[in-house]
Structure formats: structure tokens, C-alpha cells
Design a protein around this motif. Structure first.
Motif, short mmCIF file in Angstrom:
data_model
loop_
_atom_site.label_atom_id
_atom_site.label_comp_id
_atom_site.label_asym_id
_atom_site.label_seq_id
_atom_site.Cartn_x
_atom_site.Cartn_y
_atom_site.Cartn_z
N MET A 104 0.74 -1.23 -0.08
CA MET A 104 -0.13 0.10 0.00
C MET A 104 0.87 1.28 -0.03
O MET A 104 1.90 1.35 0.58
N PHE A 106 0.62 4.94 1.45
CA PHE A 106 -0.33 5.74 2.21
C PHE A 106 -0.48 7.04 1.71
O PHE A 106 0.40 7.63 0.93
N SER A 108 -0.45 9.75 3.74
CA SER A 108 0.78 10.52 4.23
C SER A 108 1.90 9.80 3.92
O SER A 108 2.82 10.58 4.39
N ALA A 110 3.84 7.80 4.92
CA ALA A 110 4.30 6.96 6.10
C ALA A 110 5.69 6.53 5.68
O ALA A 110 5.95 5.32 5.86
N LEU A 111 6.57 7.50 5.15
CA LEU A 111 7.85 7.20 5.23
C LEU A 111 8.59 7.16 6.72
O LEU A 111 8.21 7.86 7.43
N PHE A 112 9.42 6.08 6.88
CA PHE A 112 9.91 5.91 8.11
C PHE A 112 10.95 7.08 8.47
O PHE A 112 11.98 7.01 7.65
N PRO A 113 10.59 7.99 9.51
CA PRO A 113 11.62 9.21 9.46
C PRO A 113 12.78 8.88 10.05
O PRO A 113 13.92 9.64 9.44
N HIS A 157 12.86 13.99 5.73
CA HIS A 157 12.44 15.37 5.80
C HIS A 157 13.50 16.07 4.93
O HIS A 157 13.27 17.44 4.98
N SER A 160 11.60 16.78 -1.04
CA SER A 160 10.53 17.68 -1.19
C SER A 160 9.18 16.68 -1.46
O SER A 160 9.35 15.72 -1.30
N ARG A 171 8.83 2.31 -2.30
CA ARG A 171 8.81 1.38 -1.40
C ARG A 171 7.78 0.26 -1.55
O ARG A 171 7.81 -0.91 -1.28
N ALA A 172 6.50 0.89 -1.99
CA ALA A 172 5.39 -0.07 -2.15
C ALA A 172 5.60 -0.93 -3.47
O ALA A 172 5.04 -2.08 -3.49
#
Lengths: 387, 276
Positions: A104, A106, A108, A110-113, A157, A160, A171-172
Motif C-alpha cells: 500500500m 499511504f 501520508s 508513512a515514510l520511516f523518518p 525530511h 520535497s 517502497r510499495a
């Protein structure tokens, strides 16, 4: 319009691009009677849906229509209260998210910061126990595809919005899932980037041949992207079809209004000349001709609808008497550059919206505010809608 | 620039004076040569010298630090589990009750907490013969019971601010729930856990009431020692000790503030770089 049905004994080849028309084709994803209740609230009523391999399928609806809940049930984050979900022949209803051949993207992202781009993309492969060298290669390839190779060492972060979106997509996709779920994939991007990304998404989907299911509230996005659209409302699917079918043959007033704009006339059906039907609308002086294929009875209440771009506007009376024509006065006009939107009050009081392309750079015969005009359309371009 | 209001300025000065005059006095008198605290006898470091040679003070400081470290570590561990359960376990029967009960120690008067723990230790001693004497162990246990609640609240609030979709994304990519906890949840929770650890540490270092209840002969934490000494009369060496504590805290806070500022500036630079 797509052909209603192929000739008897037709082979699958003629449906190559549109397997949903082939009565013998086996669906890739089969959703049967799926529902979801949260306490007393029903998020998804009872959904039956067949999605075919390689489709780019959109779930379209306003907020709270249940589209995201349905997507989350496909991903395995919510367990259906009833019904079953089958993907590629395997029952997935009770399989947890981490064992589904589904990934999936997301809303947002949902990238791991706390991980850089490469580690984010590699995470799924690592969990599957793929060999290190293989992981490095596949991560490199997919980052190449989304044009982010040189950003591999950056943290989320430091990217952009558009770059983050592409990392989330990479990633998906890197695990080559059977199905990719996309929750409002373009929602967080600005307009220009959105249009550009739309085409990139379609290109990638075409290259990889993965089945995409997109949740969106943006009807334009759904129209451009999809092979087919399912329109959802209050937890149920109210129409499924190709974009042109949903646009040109909406089943209800709600769908017609949700996808694009439409003018509707309410009234009663009466027999007209030459065996056709007419609609007597109290807010229009003349009777309106109903399309010939409409399924209606004498005296019945009905809704006649016509899209703004299917109406022609002129200062002189149109000669063709096969056309439906009405007189009116221009109330408002909005210049949009490529086209103009007119709001015309027809004799009788109803306001009708008309869009017309601006064909001339300098138009001496331009229609302006308060002009008396004729509106005309071919009756077969109008529709009888269910309320 | 607008002319500043005289009223607001004097209000600020008054407020600051109210907060800091007592501390300034304390610092000034710690350098007083005279044995009598309120009488100025000239500048001297003699109380600092007597402080550093006092074995009693060193012992109780060491004891306090030991208790604080053990307490903070255990409270962070247990509090994190409690916070995780409440924020992520979903709905279970009695969840609201548990949430309420977890934060009750935050509002419970310390006297009650201390008294009830003392009763518990006495009863345990009668029944099991443990703890045979009260001291460091009992104080540590007592501190863990109340600082755990603070950690749990911090962890819980950080978790509820942290979007759950990160954990879902990790699961979606094939991470089993326990794996996801170690890969995603705990690393992101680390700042909250550190904050919880530091809070538990200071709470323990600071506590006088509960420690007095559950301590036994010979186990004096630093606050207990200071309090018992002051009861016998104001002593200049305690002023010196207090001054050292004030400076340690001030330096610690300033350092933390500077680190945070640097981190934020770095982040802003990164963002600018990303959008450029």
C-alpha cells in the motif's frame, strides 16, 4: 460506448484490454459481500466487486463513503465484519497484512523518518529475507525508475513533497506485489505536479503490469487514471464502469452530479408527437424531448439530464428541427481561457449551465451578459436519471 | 519601534525578583565566611571545602544517584510497556479503568503513597520476611511505583501523536508485529523514553516525603540529609551544596536548550535544501 456483448463463441483475445466485458474471464481480485461495522456505525454496507489483472481501478467517493475502509480491508488492516476477499485465487479474508501479496502507498506516505531513502525502500525486502546483494540491486533499480537514485542517502525530511511521494511509491513497488493499493496518491501534491505524476503513475503501472487500486475523492483524477471506476456512497458501490460509461451513463442524479456537472429538469412524462416521449417541466415553457432509449411510462415523474458541454448556444434559431431547443437569457458568464461557462435562464425560470470552447481569439459575434440566446441539443445526448 | 509599556516591564521585573531573589541570596551566603548564616563575614570558600570533605554528604549523594539511576531505568522500562499497551493495544475490557488507574499516582498526595508503601513493606516483612530492613531497596521500589506513572503518560502521549500509519506501513511491507515494534515504534519512541528517564531520574533525586516514609536507619538520601540538617539550624555548608546543585541544573538546561536549537536549525536547513 463499449459493445454490450461480444458475439457468441468469441475468444478472449477481443477482450484483451477490457477483461470485465468477457463473461468467461476470471477476476483477479474478488470481493464478495464484504461489509464492515464499527460498533453501531456501518462503514461499508455490502460490497461485491470483481477486479481484473492489470487494471488501474479507482474507488471514487466523498469523505466517509467507505472507500478507505474498503482499501484497508484489502490491505489487511481491518478485518471484514462479513464477506470474503480473494486475491489471485487465494482467500485473503483472515490473512494478516504482513502475509498478503499486497502493498500500500499511504496518503501520508508513512515514510520511516529515522531511515534514509534506501533503507525505507529496502525495508520490505529485508523482512522477506532477500539476500543483501539482491536487495541492493533491486533498491537501486526501483530508485532509478522513480529518478531518485542520487537521493538514496537522504532522510525523508530532506526531500520535497514530490520526491517523498516517489519514495513511497518505490517502497510499495519494490516487493513486486500482486496488487498495489494507493490511498489518495496525489492528494498532497500541488496541481501542476499532480498532473505530471498522474501520467508517471500510469506509465509505471503499464510497465510493471501490477494491478493498481486507487482510492480518490477527485473525480478528474479517477477519470484520467482509471480503466474502471467504482463510485461509492454511504458504504455501498452505486455504479461500476469505465470512465466514459460512468460519465455518459450515470445511473442516478447523485453520480451524475459527483462526476462532472449536469443540468437536470424535473417533471412528468407525457406522450409527444411521432411516438416519442416528452417531459413537461413546470420551470421550462416548452416540453422537453426525452431520449428514445429511455425506459419510461406515461404520466411518470422523471428527471431529464444534459451535460453542459453537450448544449450548443447561438444567437440565431437553429435550423434543424430534430434538435431540442430552448430560449433564454445569459445571466452570468465565466471566462476560463480555453472555454467559457455560461449560466442561462431559460423561459420558464430554470437556470441551465452551458460550457463552450473559445474557438476564436477575437470573437466579434461573442455572446455576452443579458443576451437573448437559443440553447439546443440532440435529444439522444440527454438522459433520464433515477433520483 | 513601539514604546514599551512601563507597567509590563515593572511587572516582569517583579516576577523575576520573586522567583530568583531567594536563590541569589542562597548563592551569595554560600560564600559567606561567617558561621552564622544571616551575618556577612566576608568572602570565603571555606564551606565548599568543608562540604567536599564531609563523608556523610558524599555518601548520601551517591545513594541518591544510585537510587535515581536504578529507578529511572526500571520506571522507563515498565512505563513504556504500560504506555504502549494503552496507546496501541486497541480496545479491551477495562481499558478506561486502567488508563485512569495508571495516572492516579500523579495526583495522589505523596504522604498517602509513602504511608501505603510503608504499610506494604511492613506487611511483606511479617509474611515473607522480606524486606528484612528498609533502606536503599525499599526507597528504589517506592520511587519506581510512582515515577512509572509519569513515564507511561509521556510515552502514551508521544505514541498518540505519532501516526499509526508508520507501523501499518511496516506491517504492510512484511514486518510481523513484534518486529515492527523494534524496527519502527521503539526507535521513534526513543526521545519520549529518554524524556521519561530524565523525569524519573529528577523525581527520584528530588523526593523527600516518600523516601522518609520507606527509608530505614542509615539510609539517608541527599534531600533527607539536607532536611534533617536544616532542622537543627541553618548551616552554611548546605548553602554551598545548594549552590552547586543550582549551577549543575542551570548548565544542564542551557546545554539541552543549545542542542535543541542546533537540531532545529539543521532541520530548517535540510527543509530549505529539499525544496530548493
Amino acid at each position: 460506448m463499449p459493445p454490450a456483448a461480444g458475439p457468441a463463441g468469441g475468444t478472449g483475445a477481443q477482450y484483451a484490454d477490457r477483461p470485465w466485458l468477457d463473461p468467461d474471464a476470471a477476476p483477479f481480485i474478488r470481493i464478495q459481500g464484504v461489509s464492515k461495522r464499527f460498533g453501531a456505525f456501518t462503514a461499508v454496507g455490502s460490497v461485491d466487486l470483481d477486479i481484473y489483472r492489470g487494471e488501474l481501478f479507482s474507488l471514487l467517493g466523498g469523505s466517509g463513503c467507505g472507500k478507505t475502509t474498503l482499501l484497508r480491508m484489502l490491505a489487511g488492516f481491518e478485518i471484514p465484519s462479513g464477506g470474503s476477499i480473494t486475491i489471485d485465487g487465494a482467500d485473503m479474508t483472515d490473512v494478516p497484512a504482513y502475509r498478503r501479496p499486497v502493498n500500500m502507498m499511504f496518503q501520508s506516505y508513512a515514510l520511516f523518518p529515522h531511515m534514509n531513502v534506501e533503507s525505507n525502500v529496502a525495508y520490505g525486502l529485508k523482512r522477506d529475507g532477500v539476500a543483501k546483494a539482491e536487495i541492493a540491486k533491486r533498491v537501486g533499480d526501483i530508485l532509478e525508475m522513480v529518478e531518485l537514485r542520487q537521493f538514496g542517502k537522504r532522510k525523508p525530511h530532506q526531500l520535497s513533497g514530490g520526491q517523498r511521494q516517489r519514495v513511497a511509491l518505490a517502497r510499495a513497488l519494490v516487493k513486486q506485489p500482486k496488487v498495489l493499493l494507493l490511498d489518495e496518491p496525489l492528494g498532497a501534491l500541488d496541481k501542476r505536479l499532480r498532473e505530471q505524476t498522474q501520467f508517471e503513475l500510469m506509465k509505471i503501472q503499464d510497465q510493471l503490469g501490477i494491478t493498481f487500486i486507487v482510492v480518490t475523492h477527485d473525480q478528474e483524477e479517477a477519470m484520467t487514471l482509471s480503466t474502471r471506476i467504482a463510485v461509492m456512497d454511504a458504504g455501498n458501490i452505486i455504479q461500476v464502469g469505465e470512465p466514459s460509461e460512468v460519465y455518459e451513463r450515470p445511473k442516478t442524479r447523485k453520480i451524475a452530479n459527483f462526476i462532472g456537472t449536469i443540468n437536470t429538469f424535473e417533471g412528468n412524462i407525457a406522450a409527444g408527437g411521432k411516438g416519442g416521449w416528452h417531459l413537461a417541466c413546470p420551470r421550462v415553457r416548452e416540453p422537453l424531448r426525452a431520449p428514445k432509449d429511455a425506459d419510461i411510462k406515461d404520466g411518470q415523474k422523471a428527471l431529464l439530464a444534459i451535460r453542459p458541454e453537450k448544449i450548443t448556444m447561438s444567437k440565431s434559431k437553429p435550423g434543424d428541427d430534430k434538435l431540442q431547443s430552448l430560449r433564454g437569457e445569459v445571466l452570468e458568464l465565466a471566462y476560463m481561457g480555453n472555454l467559457s461557462i455560461y449560466r442561462v435562464r431559460v423561459d420558464g425560470g430554470q437556470v441551465v449551465q452551458v460550457t463552450a470552447p473559445n474557438l476564436q481569439r477575437i470573437d466579434r459575434n461573442k455572446i455576452d451578459w443579458e443576451d437573448r440566446v437559443y440553447l439546443s441539443w440532440r435529444p439522444e445526448n440527454s438522459l433520464i436519471l433515477r433520483d | 519601534m513601539k514604546k514599551r509599556s512601563t507597567f509590563l516591564f515593572s511587572a516582569l521585573c517583579f516576577g523575576m525578583a520573586f522567583l530568583y531573589i531567594p536563590m541569589v541570596l542562597l548563592v551569595v551566603y554560600s560564600f559567606n565566611h561567617s558561621r552564622l548564616v544571616p551575618v556577612w563575614g566576608g568572602f570565603s570558600l571555606r564551606w565548599y571545602k568543608s562540604l567536599f570533605t564531609s563523608e556523610e554528604i558524599w555518601n548520601s549523594l551517591l545513594l541518591s544517584l544510585q537510587i535515581a539511576v536504578v529507578n529511572a531505568t526500571f520506571a522507563t522500562l515498565l512505563g513504556t510497556f504500560a504506555g504502549l499497551t494503552i496507546a496501541r493495544f486497541g480496545r479491551f475490557r477495562g481499558r478506561t479503568l486502567f488508563t485512569g488507574m495508571l495516572s492516579a499516582p500523579l495526583v495522589m498526595p505523596e504522604v498517602i503513597t509513602g504511608l501505603s508503601l510503608l504499610l506494604l513493606f511492613i506487611t511483606l516483612n511479617e509474611l515473607l520476611g522480606w524486606p528484612s530492613s528498609r533502606g536503599m531497596t525499599t526507597i528504589t521500589i517506592a520511587h519506581i511505583t510512582f515515577s512509572l506513572a509519569y513515564v507511561a503518560v509521556i510515552v502514551q502521549s508521544r505514541l498518540s501523536g505519532m501516526a499509526q500509519d508508520l507501523e501499518e506501513a511496516a506491517q504492510d511491507l512484511g514486518g510481523k508485529p513484534l518486529r515492527v515494534m523494534f524496527d519502527i515504534t521503539l526507535p521513534l519512541l526513543a526521545p519520549g523514553m529518554l524524556a521519561g528517564w530524565l523525569l524519573a531520574f529528577t523525581l527520584s533525586l528530588d523526593d523527600l516525603v516518600i523516601a522518609s516514609f520507606v527509608s530505614g536507619p542509615g539510609a539517608n538520601t541527599l534531600p533527607m540529609l539536607i532536611y534533617s540538617r536544616v532542622r537543627l539550624g541553618l548551616r552554611p555548608d548546605i548553602n554551598a551544596l545548594a549552590t552547586i546543585i543550582i549551577f549543575t541544573v542551570a548548565v544542564g538546561v542551557a546545554l539541552a536548550g543549545w542542542l535543541l536549537l542546533r537540531q532545529r536549525k539543521q532541520r530548517e536547513r535540510d527543509m530549505r535544501m529539499a525544496s530548493a
